[in-house]
Motif scaffolding. Structure first.
Motif, PDB file in Angstrom:
ATOM      1  N   LEU A 152      19.183  60.411 -18.564  1.00 45.75           N
ATOM      2  CA  LEU A 152      18.077  60.739 -19.461  1.00 45.75           C
ATOM      3  C   LEU A 152      18.162  59.915 -20.745  1.00 45.75           C
ATOM      4  N   LYS A 153      19.362  59.806 -21.307  1.00 48.26           N
ATOM      5  CA  LYS A 153      19.564  59.055 -22.549  1.00 48.26           C
ATOM      6  C   LYS A 153      19.127  57.609 -22.374  1.00 48.26           C
ATOM      7  N   TYR A 154      19.550  56.967 -21.300  1.00 46.25           N
ATOM      8  CA  TYR A 154      19.209  55.566 -21.088  1.00 46.25           C
ATOM      9  C   TYR A 154      17.734  55.391 -20.747  1.00 46.25           C
ATOM     10  N   ARG A 155      17.175  56.341 -20.054  1.00 43.74           N
ATOM     11  CA  ARG A 155      15.751  56.269 -19.750  1.00 43.74           C
ATOM     12  C   ARG A 155      14.936  56.379 -21.037  1.00 43.74           C
ATOM     13  N   VAL A 156      15.299  57.309 -21.909  1.00 45.14           N
ATOM     14  CA  VAL A 156      14.599  57.463 -23.187  1.00 45.14           C
ATOM     15  C   VAL A 156      14.753  56.196 -24.014  1.00 45.14           C
ATOM     16  N   ALA A 157      15.976  55.694 -24.154  1.00 40.86           N
ATOM     17  CA  ALA A 157      16.210  54.482 -24.954  1.00 40.86           C
ATOM     18  C   ALA A 157      15.465  53.286 -24.380  1.00 40.86           C
ATOM     19  N   GLY A 158      15.415  53.180 -23.070  1.00 44.98           N
ATOM     20  CA  GLY A 158      14.722  52.065 -22.435  1.00 44.98           C
ATOM     21  C   GLY A 158      13.232  52.072 -22.685  1.00 44.98           C
ATOM     22  N   ASN A 159      12.667  53.251 -22.917  1.00 45.07           N
ATOM     23  CA  ASN A 159      11.233  53.377 -23.155  1.00 45.07           C
ATOM     24  C   ASN A 159      10.847  53.257 -24.626  1.00 45.07           C
ATOM     25  N   LEU A 160      11.819  53.152 -25.521  1.00 51.34           N
ATOM     26  CA  LEU A 160      11.497  53.023 -26.936  1.00 51.34           C
ATOM     27  C   LEU A 160      10.784  51.706 -27.191  1.00 51.34           C
ATOM     28  N   LYS A 161       9.766  51.737 -28.006  1.00 53.02           N
ATOM     29  CA  LYS A 161       9.022  50.525 -28.389  1.00 53.02           C
ATOM     30  C   LYS A 161       9.678  49.937 -29.631  1.00 53.02           C
ATOM     31  N   THR A 162      10.828  49.310 -29.419  1.00 51.64           N
ATOM     32  CA  THR A 162      11.593  48.718 -30.510  1.00 51.64           C
ATOM     33  C   THR A 162      12.447  47.585 -29.950  1.00 51.64           C
ATOM     34  N   SER A 163      13.191  46.949 -30.829  1.00 49.62           N
ATOM     35  CA  SER A 163      14.047  45.831 -30.419  1.00 49.62           C
ATOM     36  C   SER A 163      15.244  46.335 -29.607  1.00 49.62           C
ATOM     37  N   THR A 164      15.916  45.396 -28.982  1.00 53.34           N
ATOM     38  CA  THR A 164      17.140  45.733 -28.244  1.00 53.34           C
ATOM     39  C   THR A 164      18.170  46.348 -29.185  1.00 53.34           C
ATOM     40  N   THR A 165      18.290  45.788 -30.387  1.00 54.22           N
ATOM     41  CA  THR A 165      19.232  46.332 -31.371  1.00 54.22           C
ATOM     42  C   THR A 165      18.846  47.765 -31.724  1.00 54.22           C
ATOM     43  N   GLY A 166      17.572  48.028 -31.867  1.00 54.25           N
ATOM     44  CA  GLY A 166      17.111  49.393 -32.149  1.00 54.25           C
ATOM     45  C   GLY A 166      17.482  50.348 -31.030  1.00 54.25           C
ATOM     46  N   LYS A 167      17.367  49.873 -29.794  1.00 54.93           N
ATOM     47  CA  LYS A 167      17.748  50.700 -28.645  1.00 54.93           C
ATOM     48  C   LYS A 167      19.246  50.975 -28.637  1.00 54.93           C
ATOM     49  N   TYR A 168      20.046  49.943 -28.984  1.00 52.52           N
ATOM     50  CA  TYR A 168      21.498  50.150 -29.086  1.00 52.52           C
ATOM     51  C   TYR A 168      21.825  51.180 -30.156  1.00 52.52           C
ATOM     52  N   LEU A 169      21.167  51.071 -31.306  1.00 57.00           N
ATOM     53  CA  LEU A 169      21.418  52.021 -32.397  1.00 57.00           C
ATOM     54  C   LEU A 169      21.036  53.444 -31.992  1.00 57.00           C
ATOM     55  N   PHE A 170      19.887  53.587 -31.369  1.00 52.35           N
ATOM     56  CA  PHE A 170      19.439  54.907 -30.922  1.00 52.35           C
ATOM     57  C   PHE A 170      20.463  55.520 -29.969  1.00 52.35           C
TER      58      PHE A 170
END
Length: 88
Positions: free
Chosen positions: A6-24
């Motif tokens: 679930l965590k990776y699915r949510v992060a993967g769907n974020l409309k942001t940069s790769t760095t933003g996804k890593y931070l999230f």
């Protein structure tokens, strides 16, 4: 679906940069799934091996897009402490 999926699915769907996804994802992991953590920008920078300015700008983008809430924390004497980051 387990918590990690679930965590990776949510992060993967974020409309942001790769760095933003890593931070999230990092904030989520460090919060032990509770969605809240108080941590310094310097510590996040050290963990991800990126500049503090990159951390700062990506955190603000995450907040602007409504993915996290950044809460400033102060001591009783007004001294600034590390921010608290809350996953929405």
């Amino acid at each position: 679906m387990d918590d990690n999926t679930l965590k990776y699915r949510v992060a993967g769907n974020l409309k942001t940069s790769t760095t933003g996804k890593y931070l999230f994802t990092l904030i989520y992991d460090l919060s032990n799934g509770q969605g809240r953590i108080q941590i310094s920008i310097g510590k996040l920078s050290d963990i991800l091996k990126i500049s503090e300015s990159a951390v700062r700008s990506n955190l603000h983008r995450l907040e602007q897009k409504g993915y996290i809430l950044i809460r400033k924390i102060f001591e009783s004497d007004g001294t600034r402490k590390a921010n608290e980051y809350i996953i929405k």
